[in-house]
Motif scaffolding. Structure first.
Motif, PDB file in Angstrom:
ATOM      1  N   PHE A 118      -9.353   1.614  -2.228  1.00  0.00           N
ATOM      2  CA  PHE A 118     -10.160   1.459  -1.020  1.00  0.00           C
ATOM      3  C   PHE A 118     -11.375   2.377  -1.095  1.00  0.00           C
ATOM      4  O   PHE A 118     -11.499   3.354  -0.343  1.00  0.00           O
ATOM      5  CB  PHE A 118      -9.291   1.704   0.217  1.00  0.00           C
ATOM      6  N   TRP A 126      -8.709  13.427   1.327  1.00  0.00           N
ATOM      7  CA  TRP A 126      -8.280  12.218   0.615  1.00  0.00           C
ATOM      8  C   TRP A 126      -7.901  12.477  -0.833  1.00  0.00           C
ATOM      9  O   TRP A 126      -8.531  11.951  -1.749  1.00  0.00           O
ATOM     10  CB  TRP A 126      -9.380  11.158   0.625  1.00  0.00           C
ATOM     11  N   GLU A 138     -10.819  11.846   7.573  1.00  0.00           N
ATOM     12  CA  GLU A 138     -10.528  10.924   8.675  1.00  0.00           C
ATOM     13  C   GLU A 138      -9.897  11.660   9.858  1.00  0.00           C
ATOM     14  O   GLU A 138      -8.973  12.461   9.682  1.00  0.00           O
ATOM     15  CB  GLU A 138      -9.582   9.807   8.195  1.00  0.00           C
ATOM     16  N   MET A 180     -13.672  -3.874   3.407  1.00  0.00           N
ATOM     17  CA  MET A 180     -12.775  -3.470   4.488  1.00  0.00           C
ATOM     18  C   MET A 180     -13.585  -3.364   5.776  1.00  0.00           C
ATOM     19  O   MET A 180     -14.708  -2.865   5.773  1.00  0.00           O
ATOM     20  CB  MET A 180     -12.142  -2.096   4.199  1.00  0.00           C
ATOM     21  N   MET A 204      -4.115  -5.204   7.006  1.00  0.00           N
ATOM     22  CA  MET A 204      -3.532  -4.006   6.398  1.00  0.00           C
ATOM     23  C   MET A 204      -2.526  -3.381   7.361  1.00  0.00           C
ATOM     24  O   MET A 204      -2.877  -3.026   8.495  1.00  0.00           O
ATOM     25  CB  MET A 204      -4.631  -2.984   6.070  1.00  0.00           C
ATOM     26  N   ILE A 237       0.854  -1.187   0.000  1.00  0.00           N
ATOM     27  CA  ILE A 237       0.000   0.000   0.000  1.00  0.00           C
ATOM     28  C   ILE A 237       0.889   1.234   0.000  1.00  0.00           C
ATOM     29  O   ILE A 237       1.968   1.228   0.583  1.00  0.00           O
ATOM     30  CB  ILE A 237      -0.952  -0.015   1.226  1.00  0.00           C
ATOM     31  N   ASP A 258      -8.916  -2.687   8.405  1.00  0.00           N
ATOM     32  CA  ASP A 258      -8.461  -1.319   8.202  1.00  0.00           C
ATOM     33  C   ASP A 258      -7.040  -1.231   8.767  1.00  0.00           C
ATOM     34  O   ASP A 258      -6.511  -2.194   9.328  1.00  0.00           O
ATOM     35  CB  ASP A 258      -9.417  -0.304   8.838  1.00  0.00           C
ATOM     36  N   TRP A 259      -6.446  -0.085   8.602  1.00  0.00           N
ATOM     37  CA  TRP A 259      -5.028   0.130   8.916  1.00  0.00           C
ATOM     38  C   TRP A 259      -4.718  -0.275  10.365  1.00  0.00           C
ATOM     39  O   TRP A 259      -5.157   0.371  11.299  1.00  0.00           O
ATOM     40  CB  TRP A 259      -4.707   1.611   8.695  1.00  0.00           C
ATOM     41  N   PHE A 285     -12.984   0.490  11.747  1.00  0.00           N
ATOM     42  CA  PHE A 285     -12.197   0.641  12.968  1.00  0.00           C
ATOM     43  C   PHE A 285     -13.064   0.511  14.219  1.00  0.00           C
ATOM     44  O   PHE A 285     -12.566   0.288  15.307  1.00  0.00           O
ATOM     45  CB  PHE A 285     -11.603   2.057  13.026  1.00  0.00           C
ATOM     46  N   ASP A 341      -5.566   4.565  -1.699  1.00  0.00           N
ATOM     47  CA  ASP A 341      -6.852   5.240  -1.495  1.00  0.00           C
ATOM     48  C   ASP A 341      -7.134   6.164  -2.679  1.00  0.00           C
ATOM     49  O   ASP A 341      -6.663   7.307  -2.710  1.00  0.00           O
ATOM     50  CB  ASP A 341      -6.821   6.053  -0.202  1.00  0.00           C
ATOM     51  N   ARG A 369     -15.714  12.162   8.353  1.00  0.00           N
ATOM     52  CA  ARG A 369     -15.727  11.272   7.199  1.00  0.00           C
ATOM     53  C   ARG A 369     -17.049  11.296   6.446  1.00  0.00           C
ATOM     54  O   ARG A 369     -17.191  10.585   5.456  1.00  0.00           O
ATOM     55  CB  ARG A 369     -15.341   9.847   7.617  1.00  0.00           C
ATOM     56  N   LYS A 385     -16.340  -0.219   1.951  1.00  0.00           N
ATOM     57  CA  LYS A 385     -15.869   0.041   3.325  1.00  0.00           C
ATOM     58  C   LYS A 385     -16.787   1.033   3.997  1.00  0.00           C
ATOM     59  O   LYS A 385     -17.495   1.766   3.302  1.00  0.00           O
ATOM     60  CB  LYS A 385     -14.421   0.546   3.306  1.00  0.00           C
ATOM     61  N   HIS A 386     -16.824   1.088   5.311  1.00  0.00           N
ATOM     62  CA  HIS A 386     -16.104   0.278   6.296  1.00  0.00           C
ATOM     63  C   HIS A 386     -17.171  -0.556   6.964  1.00  0.00           C
ATOM     64  O   HIS A 386     -18.087   0.013   7.581  1.00  0.00           O
ATOM     65  CB  HIS A 386     -15.398   1.156   7.323  1.00  0.00           C
TER      66      HIS A 386
HETATM   67  C1  NOJ Z   1      -7.600   4.167   7.184  1.00  0.00           C
HETATM   68  C2  NOJ Z   1      -8.942   4.495   6.628  1.00  0.00           C
HETATM   69  O1  NOJ Z   1      -9.934   4.304   7.616  1.00  0.00           O
HETATM   70  C3  NOJ Z   1      -9.308   3.700   5.402  1.00  0.00           C
HETATM   71  O2  NOJ Z   1     -10.509   4.198   4.887  1.00  0.00           O
HETATM   72  C4  NOJ Z   1      -8.205   3.763   4.402  1.00  0.00           C
HETATM   73  O3  NOJ Z   1      -8.565   3.099   3.218  1.00  0.00           O
HETATM   74  C5  NOJ Z   1      -6.961   3.164   5.018  1.00  0.00           C
HETATM   75  N1  NOJ Z   1      -6.578   3.938   6.190  1.00  0.00           N
HETATM   76  C6  NOJ Z   1      -5.787   3.119   4.059  1.00  0.00           C
HETATM   77  O4  NOJ Z   1      -5.251   4.359   3.888  1.00  0.00           O
END
Ligand code: NOJ
Length: 740
Positions: free
Chosen positions: A136, A407, A476, A233, A300, A62, A268-269, A236, A92, A150, A189-190
């Motif tokens: 993503f 983003w 985010e 995905m 991830m 990534i 997710d990350w 969190f 992303d 978000r 996602k998410h």
């Molecule tokens: C965290 C974000 O919540 C998610 O939406 C994103 O795709 C990932 N990081 C990767 O950057």
């Protein structure tokens, strides 16, 4: 079976055979490698990463977009690892790559799935030219809290609109065939419920009853599965006490079990390791058990899987069979993308970044995304021929980076055409422009330029005030508790208002803002979201009447933050407010004892209605809706009723309108929302044209998940409205008959 269905089946079977053959030849270490995604930015690749690739320890990388580096990584993976398995290259790509489209919330305001699909296609091609093969997006979390940063990445509050636009985005990214040039894998996602985080604080907890998950939060995800999305995905967030990344109910029971999703799930990350921060597990080892057993196929940017899965299989905590299942899902996507046949990217085989066609899609999306919230005395459009001069004031009139929004990792700020630049080009020497930025940024509190802004306004025939939020105020981890215009913008508006000149506010923002402080201080408001690369030309055309606003709100605009959550598809409750049963704080007699004031669900210090309802958006013409009717007063289960209405463009310009159909199920075993969007259509009407628009409603469209968690359609009375917003007044009704 049709020829293409047979072909598809053959292809799937061939891929299944190749996956199985490969899996049979893999060691457990190599399998676990496929389940690991590695952060490869910051000079880590290719050198340091190379040896891990050679050992087969990485399935995906990534955050690298240098095509030469990526080709080298693919070469090492293909030629120097034992089994030659290509890499998934994740990035992303949220609302554009180099060419930036409006933020997703802005794209949602277009209510135009075809255009959203085209936008995703532009983004996919540009990303693929850089070697990216997995994005993503789409983010399809239902978002009913504008404090949440978000919300900018979402398609807003409505189940149907989000579902349709999410599916369109998947089609745009993935094309007809993932293996065709310019297609990349999408990621829904998410999963799930992230948009419901408490008080809009990013990453916070959610508590969502199962019926609400099924009737609201899950539905766009189910639609994404139906659209063929390749990956999911996890969120969190904590969902009812079990963080999504360790939640086997949503991943295994619902996604795999009920919806038969065949792609793979990525965390997710670092959200696997975060399971212990949530307090679900004690350490990374336990986190790996929970996530893997719940159905997270790839981790991830964390190392819980790479450090622990091997030992966990040996200890019998995780079965090798579940590893095999996860790996085969990942390999299948790699085969579908055609990476085993050719993982390399030849940028020359793609059109230029930000070519004319891409910019045109971005311009069209920006134009259709802008919502005309109010327009007193027809203050807009401005007539260039009748104005000697216009003052252009505000921190967002000429801020190429800010108009791109959140983003935009790869977005090229230099491509941005700002409103100021576009207006200059559009009016040329015909209108004198006086530009004063007035504030250094949207949050400034020390504003020595206010006097200059007022002077410019006084000297001009009209003022265009560019207000809102910089891009960093949404996205985010960028939630806000107060969602009014930041800094001294309200003061700026008041001072400009005092000049007595017509004031047009153009607002650029990543969320619905509370605009009560300024709504009566300006003549018109164009809400432009963060409109992307081509925001300037779109806004200039709308302001000067070369285009007609047609955007509609994808989210309700509260008057004050205390009204949140406020959304059109709320429940009625037992004491619904009406204008006759509410009391305002000023009306309370100080000496009166506590009584059942007003007897309804309202706040004492604001209205119970929003400032602007979901679906709202004006035009430079006026559309009248008349003569709503149904094809049958009663239908049986399994039948369809047609709801029709006549729409007239009463003005003398051609324009587009988004026609919206809402229904209400009046009595049900589980209370239903007061309105639910059931259909929408963007139409273009010539001046004075009247057209009949019809929507078909099948009884399945009226289904919901009932008390037992099953989908039911309950006979009884339904109301249906058609109009230009969720406040549509034309109403009719029909019944679903009791079966004999
Ligand atoms: C965290 C974000 O919540 C998610 O939406 C994103 O795709 C990932 N990081 C990767 O950057």
């Amino acid at each position: 079976m049709s020829a293409s269905a047979t072909e598809m089946l053959d292809k799937r079977q061939a891929i299944a055979r190749r996956v199985q053959a490969l899996l049979d030849s893999m060691t457990l270490v190599e399998k676990i490698g496929q389940m690991s995604q590695v952060e490869a930015g910051h000079g880590y690749a290719p050198d340091i990463l190379g040896n891990r690739l050679r050992a087969g320890l990485v399935g995906s990388v990534i955050n690298v977009v240098d095509v030469e580096v990526l080709n080298e990584l693919q070469r090492i993976a293909m030629k120097e690892s034992r089994l030659g398995i290509p890499l998934l290259i994740g990035r992303d790509v949220i609302h554009g790559f180099k060419t930036v489209l409006p933020i997703p919330l802005g794209q949602a305001a277009t209510w135009n799935p075809d255009l959203v699909e085209q936008g995703a296609r532009v983004a996919a091609r540009e990303a693929a030219k850089s070697g990216v093969n997995w994005t993503f997006a789409p983010m399809i979390d239902i978002s009913r809290d504008a404090r949440w940063g978000r919300i900018a990445e979402s398609y807003g509050e409505c189940v149907l609109l989000t579902s349709e636009l999410g599916a369109a985005t998947v089609r745009g990214f993935q094309g007809h065939d993932l293996a065709e040039s310019g297609s990349i894998a999408a990621c829904a996602k998410h999963f799930a419920g992230y948009g419901a985080v408490e008080s809009g604080r990013d990453y916070a907890t959610t508590n969502i009853p199962d019926t609400k998950l099924r009737n609201v939060y899950f539905r766009p995800f189910h639609a994404a599965v139906d659209a063929g999305v390749s990956t999911f995905m996890t969120s969190f967030s904590d969902l009812n006490g079990i963080p999504a990344t360790g939640n086997s109910y949503i991943l295994d029971d619902v996604l795999r079990g009920e919806w038969a999703f065949e792609g793979f799930v990525v965390s997710d990350w670092d959200s696997v390791r975060q399971l212990s921060i949530h307090g679900l597990t004690e350490n990374d080892r336990e986190s790996a058990i929970e996530a893997c057993n719940a159905g997270v196929d790839m981790e991830m940017a964390g190392d819980a899987y790479s450090n622990h899965l091997l030992g966990l299989v040996e200890d019998g905590e995780v079965s090798e069979e579940s590893i095999d299942i996860a790996v085969s899902r990942i390999l299948r996507v790699k085969f579908e993308l055609g990476l085993f046949d050719n993982p390399y990217t030849d940028p020359g085989a793609f059109p230029e970044y930000a070519n004319e066609a891409a910019l045109e899609v971005a311009r069209e999306a920006a134009e259709q995304s802008v919502v005309l919230l109010k327009n007193d005395h027809g203050a807009l459009p401005l007539a260039a021929t009748e104005l000697a001069s216009v003052a252009i004031v505000g921190p967002l009139a000429d801020a190429g980076y800010e108009q791109l929004g959140t983003w935009i990792f790869d977005g090229d700020e230099k491509l941005s055409v700002t409103p100021l630049a576009a207006i200059q080009t559009l009016v040329g020497d015909e209108v004198k422009l006086r530009y004063v930025r007035a504030m250094e940024n949207s949050r400034s509190r020390v504003n020595p330029e206010f006097d200059a802004a007022v002077d410019a306004a006084r000297a001009s025939d009209a003022v265009l005030l560019f207000l809102g939020e910089e891009s960093i105020l949404s996205g985010e981890a960028h939630s806000r508790a107060d969602i009014g215009l930041p800094g001294d913008q309200v003061e700026l508006v008041r001072r400009i208002r005092a000049t007595g000149k017509p004031v047009i506010a153009v607002i650029l923002a990543g969320r619905p803002l509370t605009l009560s402080d300024i709504v009566d201080e300006v003549d018109s408001i164009l809400y432009a979201w963060h409109p992307g690369t081509m925001g300037g030309p779109a806004i200039a055309d709308l302001v000067f009447g070369h285009a007609v606003p047609s955007g509609k709100l994808p989210a309700t605009f509260p008057r004050v933050v205390g009204q949140i959550p406020i959304y059109y598809s709320q429940k009625n409750g037992g004491k619904p407010p009406t204008k006759d049963n509410v009391v305002h704080i000023d009306e309370i007699d100080t000496f009166a004892p506590q009584t059942s004031l007003g007897m309804s669900a309202f706040h004492l210090d604001t209205c119970f209605t929003p400032l602007f309802p979901f679906g709202h958006g004006l035009s430079y013409t006026w559309f009248g809706y008349e003569n709503i009717r149904v094809s049958a007063d009663e239908i049986a289960l399994g039948e369809t009723v047609t709801v029709s209405v006549d729409i007239c463009n009463h003005g003398d310009i051609e324009a587009e309108e988004v026609v919206q159909l809402y229904t209400r199920d009046l009595v049900a075993s589980l209370t239903r929302p007061v309105k639910e969007l059931k259909g929408f259509r963007r139409i273009r009407l010539a001046a004075r044209e009247t057209r009949t628009i019809s929507f078909e409603i099948h009884t399945d469209d009226l289904a919901f998940y009932g008390r037992q968690g099953h989908r039911v359609v309950e006979p009884g009375l339904f109301h249906a409205w058609v109009g230009g917003s969720s406040d549509a007044e034309q109403r009719t009704e029909f019944r679903i008959a009791q079966p004999n």
